[in-house]
Design a protein around this motif. Structure first.
Motif, short mmCIF file in Angstrom:
data_model
loop_
_atom_site.label_atom_id
_atom_site.label_comp_id
_atom_site.label_asym_id
_atom_site.label_seq_id
_atom_site.Cartn_x
_atom_site.Cartn_y
_atom_site.Cartn_z
N THR B 46 22.61 14.71 14.68
CA THR B 46 22.76 14.77 16.13
C THR B 46 23.44 16.04 16.62
O THR B 46 23.34 16.37 17.80
CB THR B 46 23.59 13.58 16.64
OG1 THR B 46 24.92 13.73 16.17
CG2 THR B 46 23.03 12.26 16.13
N THR B 58 23.58 7.91 20.54
CA THR B 58 22.32 8.12 19.83
C THR B 58 21.99 6.98 18.88
O THR B 58 20.99 6.30 19.06
CB THR B 58 22.39 9.45 19.05
OG1 THR B 58 22.70 10.47 19.97
CG2 THR B 58 21.05 9.73 18.41
N GLY B 175 15.42 8.43 27.63
CA GLY B 175 15.12 7.58 26.48
C GLY B 175 13.65 7.57 26.15
O GLY B 175 13.25 7.71 24.98
N GLY B 178 12.48 10.67 24.55
CA GLY B 178 12.76 10.67 23.11
C GLY B 178 11.62 10.08 22.30
O GLY B 178 11.31 10.56 21.21
N ALA B 182 10.44 13.24 20.44
CA ALA B 182 11.25 13.26 19.20
C ALA B 182 11.04 11.95 18.44
O ALA B 182 10.00 11.32 18.57
CB ALA B 182 12.71 13.49 19.55
N LEU B 186 15.67 7.17 23.07
CA LEU B 186 17.01 7.77 23.22
C LEU B 186 17.36 8.74 22.10
O LEU B 186 18.53 9.01 21.87
CB LEU B 186 18.09 6.69 23.33
CG LEU B 186 18.17 6.00 24.69
CD1 LEU B 186 19.10 4.82 24.62
CD2 LEU B 186 18.65 6.96 25.75
N ASP B 187 16.36 9.27 21.39
CA ASP B 187 16.63 10.33 20.41
C ASP B 187 17.14 11.55 21.16
O ASP B 187 16.56 11.96 22.16
CB ASP B 187 15.35 10.67 19.63
CG ASP B 187 15.64 11.50 18.40
OD1 ASP B 187 16.63 12.25 18.42
OD2 ASP B 187 14.89 11.39 17.43
N ASN B 188 18.27 12.14 20.68
CA ASN B 188 18.84 13.25 21.45
C ASN B 188 18.20 14.59 21.10
O ASN B 188 18.55 15.60 21.67
CB ASN B 188 20.36 13.33 21.21
CG ASN B 188 20.69 13.80 19.82
OD1 ASN B 188 19.98 13.49 18.87
ND2 ASN B 188 21.74 14.56 19.70
N ARG B 189 17.25 14.61 20.17
CA ARG B 189 16.71 15.90 19.74
C ARG B 189 15.57 16.39 20.63
O ARG B 189 14.80 17.26 20.23
CB ARG B 189 16.24 15.81 18.29
CG ARG B 189 17.41 15.82 17.32
CD ARG B 189 16.97 15.48 15.93
NE ARG B 189 16.52 14.10 15.82
CZ ARG B 189 16.25 13.49 14.68
NH1 ARG B 189 16.38 14.15 13.55
NH2 ARG B 189 15.85 12.24 14.64
N ILE B 190 15.45 15.84 21.86
CA ILE B 190 14.46 16.38 22.79
C ILE B 190 14.92 17.74 23.30
O ILE B 190 14.12 18.54 23.76
CB ILE B 190 14.23 15.43 23.98
CG1 ILE B 190 15.57 15.10 24.65
CG2 ILE B 190 13.54 14.15 23.54
CD1 ILE B 190 15.42 14.30 25.92
N GLY B 203 21.99 18.42 21.60
CA GLY B 203 20.78 17.96 22.26
C GLY B 203 21.06 17.29 23.59
O GLY B 203 21.75 17.85 24.45
N ALA B 204 20.54 16.07 23.75
CA ALA B 204 20.62 15.41 25.04
C ALA B 204 21.92 14.64 25.22
O ALA B 204 22.11 14.02 26.26
CB ALA B 204 19.43 14.46 25.21
#
Lengths: 120, 234
Positions: B46, B58, B175, B178, B182, B186-190, B203-204
């Protein structure tokens, strides 16, 4: 007595004090305060269980590098759970206070003995 | 008095159970498997320096969405319970005695600073202790200070609900983004993970925590406004 057992013992004591207040006091506002005390006790016990002696906060910075994190930090999961519990506890307290306010508006009393509708 | 006796008896039993739990308890020397995973992989997964934040936003982001929903429900119920029996015309409320000079001047000085601190706390949630819920509570404490200074001050319910629902809506949109861009909801790697430990990194997570901060602040503020607008029937 180590810091961990002290924290857990204090938490259990707070739970008992809070329950004693909630069960014996007649004033609704004081019962709400007692419930928040018990709530704080539960949070303290959870944090105490996640605490590992001699370790530091689960934040990675200059002091704790990523490589040595597993050997240096305390368990982060209970802390995340307690954060959730605190927020929900605040919501519950706000709800109880709102209901107490309404009860006082209708009955002009905060004594739990005045409210007998659900008593058998 | 027999009631109190039974209560004390019950609590003594509960205390015995607690003591039994405590006697056999020795704290672990090593992290358990879950905690070890978080300790080892949070930075790479993350990019967040604060592992608790990474878990909340996350790894267990869906739970946090549910938590925010519960809080929204609470604010809505508080408003509903207190709205019944409220004076319809705000002008008819009796003005309380004016707040003292100290409180008036102090709140004028402190309210902007408190708001600034709240924004700092939730914008730095992925680096320092703190985050959206704490920052939101600090934002609402500024509202509380203003309400203490002037209980009749009018806060726009519409503004509060617009902030609240917009931030919630964007939170869900992030979310869903994501899922599309990604690894999952809710994956923060967008957004790019950036430099580890920088303000605009992870990330997000800062975006999501800012939205949570605004949403929680608006919810707490609406509870406070609901409570302050209720008064004794005359």
């Amino acid at each position: 007595m180590t810091l961990v057992t002290l924290a857990i013992a204090t938490g259990f004591a707070l739970v008992l004090i809070g329950l004693l207040g909630a069960l014996t006091d007649r004033n609704i506002l004081r019962m709400i305060v007692a419930f928040t005390i018990a709530n704080t006790g539960v949070n303290l016990v959870l944090i105490g269980v996640g605490m590992l002696p001699g370790r530091t906060a689960p934040i990675l910075d200059e002091a704790v590098s990523v490589a040595q994190a597993a050997a240096r930090i305390v368990d982060p999961v209970p802390q995340a759970l307690v954060l959730t519990a605190i927020v929900i506890g605040l919501g519950v307290t706000a709800l109880m206070l709102a209901y107490a306010l309404r009860l006082h508006q209708t009955r002009h009393s905060l004594d739990i003995r005045t409210f007998t509708e659900l008593k058998w | 008095m027999i009631r109190t006796f039974f209560v004390v008896l019950l609590l003594l039993g509960l205390g015995a159970v607690f003591a039994g739990l405590m006697v056999g308890y020795t704290p672990d020397a090593e992290l358990n498997a879950t905690a070890r995973y978080y300790a080892d992989n949070t930075a790479a997964d993350t990019g967040a320096a604060n592992i608790v934040t990474a878990i909340i936003v996350t790894y267990r982001g869906l739970d946090t969405l549910g938590e925010v929903t519960v809080l929204f429900l609470t604010a809505a119920i508080v408003a509903l319970v207190l709205a019944a029996g409220r004076e319809k015309d705000p002008a008819s409320r009796i003005a309380p005695p004016p707040a003292g000079e100290l409180l008036t001047t102090g709140s004028r000085l402190l309210a902007p600073l408190i708001l600034l601190l709240g924004v700092y706390v939730f914008a730095n949630g992925h680096l320092t202790p703190g985050g959206g819920f704490q920052g939101g509570a600090i934002l609402a404490s500024a509202v509380l200070l203003l309400l203490l200074t002037d209980p009749l001050r009018h806060f726009g319910h519409r503004l509060i609900s617009v902030v609240e629902s917009l931030s919630g809506f964007i939170y869900v949109l992030i979310g869903v983004a994501g899922v599309v861009l990604a690894g999952g909801f809710l994956d923060n790697r967008i957004l790019p993970l950036g430099d580890f430990g920088a303000l605009l990194s992870a990330g997000a997570i800062p975006v999501i925590y800012t939205l949570i901060g605004l949403k929680v602040g608006a919810e707490f503020a609406s509870m406070l406004v609901s409570l302050s607008e209720t008064e004794e029937p005359r």
